[in-house]
Design a protein around this motif. Structure first.
Motif, PDB file in Angstrom:
ATOM      1  N   PHE A  34       1.076  -7.433  17.099  1.00  0.00           N
ATOM      2  CA  PHE A  34       1.598  -8.359  16.105  1.00  0.00           C
ATOM      3  C   PHE A  34       2.282  -7.666  14.936  1.00  0.00           C
ATOM      4  N   PHE A  35       1.840  -6.464  14.585  1.00  0.00           N
ATOM      5  CA  PHE A  35       2.495  -5.787  13.470  1.00  0.00           C
ATOM      6  C   PHE A  35       3.942  -5.477  13.815  1.00  0.00           C
TER       7      PHE A  35
ATOM      8  N   VAL B 286       0.183   1.158   6.734  1.00  0.00           N
ATOM      9  CA  VAL B 286       0.253   2.580   7.065  1.00  0.00           C
ATOM     10  C   VAL B 286       1.604   2.956   7.652  1.00  0.00           C
ATOM     11  N   THR B 287       2.119   2.139   8.566  1.00  0.00           N
ATOM     12  CA  THR B 287       3.343   2.504   9.303  1.00  0.00           C
ATOM     13  C   THR B 287       4.569   1.714   8.861  1.00  0.00           C
ATOM     14  N   GLY B 288       4.389   0.755   7.961  1.00  0.00           N
ATOM     15  CA  GLY B 288       5.477  -0.152   7.628  1.00  0.00           C
ATOM     16  C   GLY B 288       6.726   0.545   7.120  1.00  0.00           C
ATOM     17  N   THR B 289       6.563   1.472   6.209  1.00  0.00           N
ATOM     18  CA  THR B 289       7.731   2.153   5.631  1.00  0.00           C
ATOM     19  C   THR B 289       8.517   2.899   6.697  1.00  0.00           C
TER      20      THR B 289
ATOM     21  N   LEU C  53       4.480  -7.994   3.487  1.00  0.00           N
ATOM     22  CA  LEU C  53       4.373  -8.025   4.940  1.00  0.00           C
ATOM     23  C   LEU C  53       2.930  -7.853   5.403  1.00  0.00           C
ATOM     24  N   ALA C  54       2.163  -7.006   4.717  1.00  0.00           N
ATOM     25  CA  ALA C  54       0.755  -6.826   5.076  1.00  0.00           C
ATOM     26  C   ALA C  54      -0.026  -8.115   4.864  1.00  0.00           C
ATOM     27  N   ALA C  55       0.232  -8.788   3.739  1.00  0.00           N
ATOM     28  CA  ALA C  55      -0.445 -10.059   3.482  1.00  0.00           C
ATOM     29  C   ALA C  55      -0.041 -11.108   4.509  1.00  0.00           C
ATOM     30  N   TYR C  56       1.243 -11.141   4.834  1.00  0.00           N
ATOM     31  CA  TYR C  56       1.694 -12.090   5.860  1.00  0.00           C
ATOM     32  C   TYR C  56       1.061 -11.775   7.205  1.00  0.00           C
ATOM     33  N   GLY C  57       0.981 -10.485   7.562  1.00  0.00           N
ATOM     34  CA  GLY C  57       0.367 -10.119   8.828  1.00  0.00           C
ATOM     35  C   GLY C  57      -1.086 -10.558   8.909  1.00  0.00           C
TER      36      GLY C  57
END
Length: 283
Positions: free
Chosen positions: A107-108, A243-246, A173-177
């Motif tokens: 999902f991420f 962790v990996t988003g950027t 994005l983390a909050a949405y995930g």
């Protein structure tokens, strides 16, 4: 200077017909998921076990309509290639977690890809990724259309988030995930809850009961049965994005720039060139 948000890159342009198709399919999907709250108690579907199968037959047809509308003039070769690659990556990632304790790694990627390539791409990617994963793992069944539509909504929502940049974007994005991970689990619970534990319990679906009462029973059912998995999925999404988003966003945006999805091909007619002059030579 305040950095400007990253511009959106629409790998799939949502034309009016495609947008209307997505809206209609989403409404039909909400009915498919939430039918226990709105079904007529006198109908056979309220007492039978065939409701998920009926909707499982209808949802693929509706999804096919959406895909056909999107592909009509809005899906080029570059978008198809990128869709195939990311669907394959997601299909490989999903079995790695296998849903153990809610750890799902797919999902991420849907969230980040939907963010970069737009809501239309995110919607299609969610559906194709879950379909490809089911073919790999043998998970084809009446639950698959519900999973495909739920994942499609996850990718769609990521593409509709407001613009941001840097740490703010990653936090958004983390909050949405996390929220999407919880919502996905609760939505899927609706597809089997009325038949999961039978009748006569405080968690059971009661045909004809007020919607709020059944919704209360459903909430208790979800808290008692799937909360651990849903929290695991939400936490996995948030941690992986943080962790990996950027790095992943940077890589996907480089792909988007090189693919130039927004560029319009222009063809210019070749200019008529005069033939080279004839040179006469003495005999």
């Amino acid at each position: 200077m305040t950095p400007t948000p990253h511009p959106a890159t629409a790998a799939i342009r949502l034309r009016p017909k495609a947008t209307a198709a997505i809206v209609l399919v989403s409404l039909a999907g909400l009915i498919a998921f939430g039918w226990p709250l709105i079904v007529d108690p006198g109908s056979g579907i309220a007492h039978g076990g065939d409701a998920p199968f009926v909707f499982a037959l209808l949802l693929p047809l509706l999804l096919a309509v959406v895909l056909a509308e999107i592909s009509e003039g809005g899906l080029d070769v570059k978008a198809v290639a990128l869709l195939g690659v990311l669907s394959a990556v997601g299909a490989v990632l999903r079995p790695l977690g296998a849903g153990s304790a809610g750890v799902e790694l797919v999902f991420f990627l849907l969230v980040l890809a939907g963010r970069v390539f737009g809501p239309g791409f995110g919607f299609v990617l969610g559906a194709t990724t879950l379909f490809a994963s089911a073919l790999i793992t043998g998970g084809v069944g009446p639950w698959l259309p519900y999973q495909m539509l739920g994942a499609a909504w996850v990718g769609l929502g990521a593409g509709l988030l407001p613009r941001a940049r840097g740490r703010v974007e990653i936090a958004l994005l983390a909050a949405y995930g996390a929220v999407a991970g919880l919502a996905y689990g609760w939505l899927l619970n609706f597809s089997f809850w009325p038949f999961a534990i039978g009748s006569g319990t405080g968690l059971s679906f009661v045909p004809g009961a007020p919607a709020l009462e059944n919704l209360h029973r459903f909430a208790l059912f979800s808290l008692a049965t799937s909360l651990g998995w849903d929290l695991g999925r939400a936490l996995t999404n948030a941690v992986l994005i943080a962790v990996t988003g950027t790095a992943v966003l940077g890589a996907l945006r480089r792909v988007a720039r090189r693919a130039a999805f927004d560029a319009t091909a222009q063809f210019t007619p070749a200019q008529d060139q005069a033939p080279p002059p004839m040179v006469e030579t003495a005999p």
